[in-house]
Design an enzyme around this catalytic site. Structure first.
Site, PDB file in Angstrom:
ATOM      1  N   LYS A 112       0.838  -1.198   0.000  1.00 17.23           N
ATOM      2  CA  LYS A 112       0.000   0.000   0.000  1.00 17.23           C
ATOM      3  C   LYS A 112       0.881   1.259   0.000  1.00 17.23           C
ATOM      4  CE  LYS A 112      -2.160   1.928   3.471  1.00 17.23           C
ATOM      5  NZ  LYS A 112      -2.961   2.196   4.643  1.00 17.23           N
ATOM      6  N   ASP A 130      -6.427   0.785   0.320  1.00 17.46           N
ATOM      7  CA  ASP A 130      -6.595   1.038   1.749  1.00 17.46           C
ATOM      8  C   ASP A 130      -7.998   0.577   2.145  1.00 17.46           C
ATOM      9  OD1 ASP A 130      -8.358   2.948   0.855  1.00 17.46           O
ATOM     10  OD2 ASP A 130      -7.542   4.575   2.078  1.00 17.46           O
TER      11      ASP A 130
END
Ligand code: SF4
Length: 227
Positions: A112, A130
């Protein structure tokens, strides 16, 4: 759906402030368990005091903890920044590497964070899964996957690579502003007509408009009645 959401949030962008890849990498690490707004309040002082990876690596721990205190978990975050900076200095001449395979080997950096840095500091398309992105991709019927890496690959198959970074911003903006975790504003949602989850939230246009958070684009109206 992506095109329509992009029209709703044409100004969608990374909400962390940064001037270079190092600042974005550190800011993204700091953003765990807190808001981008809070991170943006501490990073100017952090980078003014320790502008380079070498400066960060050599920082006084107690002093850095005080600077990072408002972000929560400040001892652990100070530890992360010190370790990360030390590895950048030792293995990358103090520079942030611009490849996914190198970024994910840095301490405390997962896919991420790596994709945030690649997409926004290096211009390399990346999908940032996310909590908002995963929730919305599932609600909108783009994937059933729960695992963030599987979500990233499944959505990557649906959307042209050149759009991946903007898609990430747009979905995160939609999740923060309209398609909330607890009470999505379905009645004020521009993609309601295609969304298989339409109706899990407030469908009355007036009540839904009250649930919208933050700003809409200048001049844009909530899509009352469009749902
Ligand atoms: S219709 Fe509702 S569930 Fe679907 S994307 Fe819009 S706000 Fe989210």
């Amino acid at each position: 759906m992506y095109r329509t959401l992009h029209q709703r949030y044409p100004y969608a962008h990374c909400e962390l402030d940064f001037d270079n890849p190092l600042q974005l990498l550190v800011a993204t690490v700091l953003s765990a368990q807190t808001t981008d707004v809070t991170v943006n309040k501490v990073t100017p002082a952090l980078f003014a005091r320790w502008p380079t990876a070498a400066d960060l690596a050599g920082a006084d721990r107690a002093e850095m903890e005080e600077v990072l205190r408002p972000t929560g978990f400040f001892r652990a975050k100070t530890n992360s920044v010190l370790k990360l900076a030390a590895v950048l200095v030792d293995q990358h001449d103090g520079e942030v590497p611009g490849r996914l395979q190198d970024l994910v080997k840095l301490p405390g950096v997962g896919r991420k964070t790596a994709n945030v840095v690649l997409g926004n500091a290096f211009g390399v398309p990346g999908i940032t899964v996310d909590t908002h992105f995963g929730r919305l991709a599932r609600r909108m019927g783009w994937t059933d996957e729960e695992d963030p890496v599987k979500v990233e690959h499944a959505v990557g198959e649906l959307v042209p690579r050149k759009d991946w970074t903007m898609l990430s911003h747009v979905l995160i903006f939609h999740g923060r502003r309209t398609c909330h975790a607890r009470r999505p504003a379905c009645g004020a949602c521009p993609v309601a007509q295609w969304c298989p989850s339409h109706g899990i939230g407030e469908t009355d246009p007036d009540k839904a408009a009250q649930l919208l958070k933050y700003e809409l684009a200048p001049g844009a109206q909530p899509t009352k009645g469009e749902a």
